[in-house]
Every structure is written in C-alpha cells, then in structure tokens.
Scaffold this motif. Structure first.
Motif, PDB file in Angstrom:
ATOM      1  N   VAL A  14       0.846  -1.105  -0.179  1.00 39.48           N
ATOM      2  CA  VAL A  14       0.078   0.159  -0.286  1.00 39.48           C
ATOM      3  C   VAL A  14       0.882   1.189  -0.065  1.00 39.48           C
ATOM      4  N   TRP A  15       1.713   1.396   1.052  1.00 39.18           N
ATOM      5  CA  TRP A  15       2.503   2.695   1.344  1.00 39.18           C
ATOM      6  C   TRP A  15       3.454   2.724  -0.266  1.00 39.18           C
ATOM      7  N   GLY A  16       4.117   1.529  -0.404  1.00 39.92           N
ATOM      8  CA  GLY A  16       5.146   1.501  -1.637  1.00 39.92           C
ATOM      9  C   GLY A  16       4.418   2.210  -2.878  1.00 39.92           C
ATOM     10  N   THR A  17       3.140   1.651  -3.013  1.00 38.25           N
ATOM     11  CA  THR A  17       2.449   2.151  -4.265  1.00 38.25           C
ATOM     12  C   THR A  17       2.058   3.611  -4.064  1.00 38.25           C
ATOM     13  N   ILE A  18       1.685   4.015  -2.951  1.00 42.03           N
ATOM     14  CA  ILE A  18       1.174   5.482  -2.758  1.00 42.03           C
ATOM     15  C   ILE A  18       2.748   6.424  -2.844  1.00 42.03           C
ATOM     16  N   ARG A  19       3.928   5.921  -2.365  1.00 44.69           N
ATOM     17  CA  ARG A  19       5.164   6.482  -2.513  1.00 44.69           C
ATOM     18  C   ARG A  19       5.472   6.612  -3.817  1.00 44.69           C
ATOM     19  N   ASN A  20       5.370   5.616  -4.488  1.00 46.45           N
ATOM     20  CA  ASN A  20       5.845   5.702  -5.997  1.00 46.45           C
ATOM     21  C   ASN A  20       4.910   5.866  -7.052  1.00 46.45           C
ATOM     22  N   LEU A  21       3.874   6.627  -6.587  1.00 36.92           N
ATOM     23  CA  LEU A  21       2.707   6.810  -7.802  1.00 36.92           C
ATOM     24  C   LEU A  21       3.017   7.816  -8.795  1.00 36.92           C
ATOM     25  N   VAL A  22       3.800   8.787  -8.643  1.00 33.97           N
ATOM     26  CA  VAL A  22       4.251   9.824  -9.533  1.00 33.97           C
ATOM     27  C   VAL A  22       5.278   9.011 -10.640  1.00 33.97           C
ATOM     28  N   LYS A  23       6.072   7.991 -10.030  1.00 34.54           N
ATOM     29  CA  LYS A  23       6.997   7.257 -10.831  1.00 34.54           C
ATOM     30  C   LYS A  23       6.177   6.284 -11.751  1.00 34.54           C
ATOM     31  N   ILE A  24       5.246   5.569 -11.112  1.00 32.84           N
ATOM     32  CA  ILE A  24       4.320   4.500 -11.429  1.00 32.84           C
ATOM     33  C   ILE A  24       3.631   5.021 -12.795  1.00 32.84           C
ATOM     34  N   ASP A  25       2.972   6.354 -12.516  1.00 36.96           N
ATOM     35  CA  ASP A  25       2.017   6.835 -13.571  1.00 36.96           C
ATOM     36  C   ASP A  25       2.842   7.495 -14.745  1.00 36.96           C
ATOM     37  N   TRP A  26       4.151   7.784 -14.363  1.00 33.43           N
ATOM     38  CA  TRP A  26       4.841   8.215 -15.605  1.00 33.43           C
ATOM     39  C   TRP A  26       5.259   6.995 -16.591  1.00 33.43           C
ATOM     40  N   TYR A  27       5.402   5.843 -15.867  1.00 38.90           N
ATOM     41  CA  TYR A  27       5.875   4.557 -16.756  1.00 38.90           C
ATOM     42  C   TYR A  27       4.537   4.135 -17.396  1.00 38.90           C
ATOM     43  N   LEU A  28       3.224   4.191 -16.736  1.00 36.83           N
ATOM     44  CA  LEU A  28       2.327   3.632 -17.270  1.00 36.83           C
ATOM     45  C   LEU A  28       1.709   4.674 -18.663  1.00 36.83           C
ATOM     46  N   LYS A  29       1.846   5.840 -18.323  1.00 31.44           N
ATOM     47  CA  LYS A  29       1.742   6.839 -19.297  1.00 31.44           C
ATOM     48  C   LYS A  29       2.153   6.664 -20.862  1.00 31.44           C
ATOM     49  N   LYS A  30       3.556   5.961 -20.466  1.00 33.22           N
ATOM     50  CA  LYS A  30       4.521   5.776 -21.602  1.00 33.22           C
ATOM     51  C   LYS A  30       3.797   4.613 -22.517  1.00 33.22           C
ATOM     52  N   LEU A  31       3.318   3.678 -21.856  1.00 33.06           N
ATOM     53  CA  LEU A  31       2.726   2.257 -22.192  1.00 33.06           C
ATOM     54  C   LEU A  31       1.349   2.471 -22.805  1.00 33.06           C
ATOM     55  N   ILE A  32       0.407   3.200 -22.184  1.00 32.21           N
ATOM     56  CA  ILE A  32      -0.921   3.131 -22.637  1.00 32.21           C
ATOM     57  C   ILE A  32      -1.250   4.600 -23.033  1.00 32.21           C
ATOM     58  N   LYS A  33      -1.776   4.664 -24.318  1.00 38.56           N
ATOM     59  CA  LYS A  33      -2.098   5.878 -24.947  1.00 38.56           C
ATOM     60  C   LYS A  33      -3.162   6.633 -24.051  1.00 38.56           C
ATOM     61  N   ASN A  34      -4.173   6.038 -23.723  1.00 40.38           N
ATOM     62  CA  ASN A  34      -5.399   6.753 -23.201  1.00 40.38           C
ATOM     63  C   ASN A  34      -5.259   6.450 -21.583  1.00 40.38           C
ATOM     64  N   TYR A  35      -4.406   6.500 -20.972  1.00 38.53           N
ATOM     65  CA  TYR A  35      -4.201   6.229 -19.680  1.00 38.53           C
ATOM     66  C   TYR A  35      -5.313   6.892 -18.643  1.00 38.53           C
ATOM     67  N   LYS A  36      -5.356   8.172 -18.947  1.00 40.89           N
ATOM     68  CA  LYS A  36      -6.695   8.907 -18.211  1.00 40.89           C
ATOM     69  C   LYS A  36      -7.973   8.365 -18.317  1.00 40.89           C
ATOM     70  N   SER A  37      -8.377   7.686 -19.283  1.00 42.45           N
ATOM     71  CA  SER A  37      -9.428   7.197 -19.512  1.00 42.45           C
ATOM     72  C   SER A  37      -9.782   5.672 -19.223  1.00 42.45           C
ATOM     73  N   ILE A  38      -8.977   5.098 -18.602  1.00 41.56           N
ATOM     74  CA  ILE A  38      -9.069   3.595 -18.076  1.00 41.56           C
ATOM     75  C   ILE A  38      -9.793   3.783 -16.769  1.00 41.56           C
ATOM     76  N   THR A  39     -10.683   2.733 -16.573  1.00 42.63           N
ATOM     77  CA  THR A  39     -11.386   2.822 -15.118  1.00 42.63           C
ATOM     78  C   THR A  39     -10.639   2.675 -14.057  1.00 42.63           C
ATOM     79  N   PRO A  40     -11.150   3.469 -13.200  1.00 43.71           N
ATOM     80  CA  PRO A  40     -10.132   3.320 -11.806  1.00 43.71           C
ATOM     81  C   PRO A  40      -9.878   2.106 -11.125  1.00 43.71           C
ATOM     82  N   ALA A  41     -10.763   1.124 -11.521  1.00 41.50           N
ATOM     83  CA  ALA A  41     -10.541  -0.295 -10.909  1.00 41.50           C
ATOM     84  C   ALA A  41      -9.273  -0.708 -11.524  1.00 41.50           C
TER      85      ALA A  41
END
Ligand code: SAM
Length: 422
Positions: free
Chosen positions: A43-70
């Motif tokens: 839990v805390w590792g994901t929260i601490r790394n959220l900026v990093k994680i989103d940076w990587y996922l945005k590189k891989l997924i075109k419409n990262y913003k529009s995928i469901t929260p789940a």
C-alpha cells in the motif's frame, strides 16, 4: 488474499487521499506480522511511488487517463512491484488475480508484461527517479538551492525511521536503550533525547515502558524545536497549537515539571491526547484549553511556541499520502492562519523581552520566509534571533529570518525561527 486487500486499501486512499488507521487495525486482527508487513509495503510503496508509476504507465498506455479506476489501481499496484524488488512472476500473477473479469485480467496481464520488458528502455528525469510531483519539483527549484531540492526529494522518497524521545523525568537515554533490549536501538545524531528503533518486529506502543511513559514516539526534527524554545523551570509558557502534545510534553520535561504550560488546540479529540500523554509521562504542569490561538487572550508568557498548522510537505517520508493531498494553493490558506497566530502572540500574549518560536513541518516560502518578512516589516519591536543549529549538528538553509533544516537519515525537512519582543 493480500494483494486484493492492498488494492481495496488503495481504493480507499483514492477517495480522500487518506487511509484511516482503523482500516489497518482491521487487517492487523486477521494477518500475521509478516503478512501485515507485506500489506503495508504494497500500500505505502504504491502511494510513495505513484508519480513514478504513472509516468511509466502513461508511456505504455495511450489513453491512460480514460481507463477505469479499478483497472488503474490494479495496474499501479502491479507496476509498483515490478519497479521495486518483487519477483516479477509472482507480482504479475498475484496482481492479475484481483480482477474478476477475464477481459480486464487480460489487459492487466499484458500491460504489466510490457512494462517488465520495456521499463529499462526509458530514462527517468530526476523528479521521476524520486517520485516527486512535477509541480513540487518546479516549486523547489524556483525557491531553493539545487542541493536542497535534491536532499528534499531523496528524503521524501525514503522511509523515516521510527524515533523515540526519552522522558528525562523518568529515565536516561542509556537506561532506556538497555531496557528496550528486545529492539535494535541507536542514539540519534542531533537530539540529546532521541533513540532510533531499527526494523521493530512488534509495535513499540505495546511495551510496558511506553505505557508507563518512559518515552514518546516523535521524529527527531520535532525534538529539536523545544530545545530551541529553551524554557526554564518555573517559567510561564504558552503552546499555541499543541495537540497531540509531543512538543508540550518535551517542554515540560525540559522545565523539570516546574512552572506553567498552557496548551491550546481547536481539535477536542487531539486535545484529549495531550492530557493522556501528560498523565502517562507523569507531567502535571500542563493545562489544556480548547481555544483557537488566533483569539486567545489570557495572560502573558515568557516563551511561546507556535508549531503551526501547515501544508506538512516535510513529512512525506512519514506520510507519503501528503504529497498527493497538498497543492500549491494550500500554501496561502495556511499562511493566513499562521500570520493571525503570530500577530496574536506578538500583540497580546508575549511578555516584553519574551521569545516566540515559530515552526512548521513544511518548505513553502509562503508559510515560512514570506510570513517572517511580513512580521519583520510590520513590527519594528520584533527582533529575529540567531539560532545555534551547529550545536545540534544540523545543516540548514538560512533565509535571513529563520532556518530550513536539511533532512538526513532521521531529520525531516522543518522550518524554525525565533522572535524576541523588544
Ligand atoms: C503541527 S500540529 C501540532 C503538533 C504539536 N505541536 C506536537 O508537537 O505534537 C498543529 C495543530 O494545530 C492545531 N490548530 C489548527 N488551527 C489552530 C488554531 N487556530 N488554534 C490552535 N490550534 C490550531 C491543529 O488541530 C493541530 O493539532
């Protein structure tokens, strides 16, 4: 299933950028110490790394913003494990199992495997390396020396160690270390009262030593502030924003439990904690009052502490959620209330020649330097005192009024200034 529970806690975090202690307590009942440690890490590792994680996922997924929260939170949880030192096979398989829907499972599985194969192809900018929100990185760069920005980010990306302050009314530092023999302990570098507990295997609050008030759990930067206030036994002291009483009880121990301390706070539940802590620690010179420091107008004091409510950005190594909760527009709101506390202390509460210590656990210039500038230009009868931080071996950045602590292994970023009424 630990990953599913981690996912549920992250969905709770998504709502308020906060996870109530109660939620962890529930899992404490059902998990072993080891499983609980894994749950907290996820839990805390994901929260601490959220900026990093989103940076990587945005590189891989075109419409990262529009995928469901789940799906997003399952991906984030999986990506955290891949970007850290979890076994990739276990990380992917166990995370995929959270999804009930086959299509979603396929998507999570494929995306995490792509991340695994591509993650070393990207070069991270420094703010991504330390998972710092870009706006905060830009803000630090605009206002602080380069090496301060770097040390802030490094610290915020780490986990601050568990730190205790001995109650010198009941024990000495050497005796407490001896008596905490089930734990790995070392003395802190800066505070004469501090002990670091390394990787505690069980909660320190369950020990008899804690219950009998031999120590208080308090990070080291906080421990330094009452030492700077330097109260003398017998003095009248006002702690304007006191709950839960970490600094109030330290002030009392420095005063050898002699004199008078008025402790104000506007939060009744937190005010009760001051009473509880004082009782546990054998302190009887603190009188609590449910009152705003902005309006309080009773008595005159030799020393006043304003440990102000603030944007708390210095506490990210303890509370990583803070960086997702706070934004730049919070700075001026806090600065307004902080100015009102300072002006009430100066106009109505401090004795002639008395001293006010102003501290925050944040780095915004609005809440620190700009507030001090405001006071300095408005009040010709206020003098800013030099603070001898070398005495405690603390490295700082001085803004002409007060001091921004450079963080280190156990110090978190803090600001402190000392004002005298002439
Ligand atoms: C940084 S915390 C204080 C921590 C405390 N000094 C310690 O060391 O344990 C700030 C506190 O200010 C309180 N607060 C906020 N606005 C206030 C006000 N107007 N007057 C008094 N206390 C206030 C909050 O409820 C909170 O408990």
């Amino acid at each position: 299933m630990i990953r599913r529970d981690a996912y549920l806690l992250l969905r709770e975090f998504e709502k308020k950028h906060y996870i109530p202690q109660k939620s962890f307590e529930y899992f404490n009942e059902i998990y072993s110490n080891e499983d609980m440690a894994l749950l907290k890490n996820l839990v805390w590792g994901t929260i601490r790394n959220l900026v990093k994680i989103d940076w990587y996922l945005k590189k891989l997924i075109k419409n990262y913003k529009s995928i469901t929260p789940a799906s997003k939170w399952m991906l984030r949880l999986g990506a955290y494990q891949l970007l850290s030192d979890f076994k990739p096979y276990v990380a992917v398989n166990e995370t995929v199992k959270i999804a009930k829907n086959r299509k979603v499972r396929g998507f999570i599985n494929a995306t995490l495997k792509t991340l695994l194969s591509k993650m070393n192809d990207f070069e991270e900018p420094v703010w991504v390396k330390f998972s710092t929100p870009k706006w905060l990185y830009d803000y630090l760069n605009d206002h602080f020396p380069k090496n301060y920005t770097l040390s802030f980010m490094e610290k915020s990306y780490s986990v601050n160690p568990l730190t205790l302050r001995i109650n010198s009314l009941k024990t000495s530092i050497d005796d407490l270390i001896k008596n905490l023999n089930d734990y790995n302990t070392i003395k802190t570098q800066h505070s004469p009262f501090g002990i670091i507990v390394e990787n505690p295997k069980s909660p320190i609050e369950i020990t008899e030593l804690y219950k009998n008030g031999y120590f208080y759990i308090q990070h080291e930067s906080s421990q330094i502030i009452p030492l700077i206030l330097d109260p003398i036994p017998g003095e009248d002291v006002l702690d304007m924003c006191a709950a839960p009483g970490g600094k109030t009880t330290e002030i009392a121990q420095i005063m050898e439990n002699k004199g008078k301390i008025i402790a104000l706070d506007i939060d009744i539940d937190r005010l009760e904690l001051i009473e509880k802590n004082a009782k546990r620690m054998g302190i009887d010179i603190i009188k609590t009052k449910l009152f705003s420091g902005v309006d309080y107008n009773e008595g005159k004091y030799d020393k006043i502490l304003i440990d102000a409510p603030c944007s708390s950005l210095g506490t990210i190594s303890i509370h990583p959620e803070v960086m997702h909760r706070v934004s730049k527009k919070d700075f001026s709101n806090y600065a307004d209330i902080q100015k009102q506390l300072l002006e009430n202390a100066i106009n109505n509460l401090i004795k002639l020649n008395g001293e006010i210590v102003y501290s925050t656990c944040t780095i915004s210039r609005e809440e620190n330097t700009e507030n001090m500038k405001y006071i300095s230009s408005k009040y010709t009868n206020i003098q800013f005192e030099k603070i001898d931080l070398e005495k405690y071996g603390i490295k700082y950045y001085y803004d002409g009024f007060g001091y921004y602590f450079y963080p280190d292994n156990s110090l978190i970023p803090f600001y402190v200034a000392k004002l005298r009424l002439l």
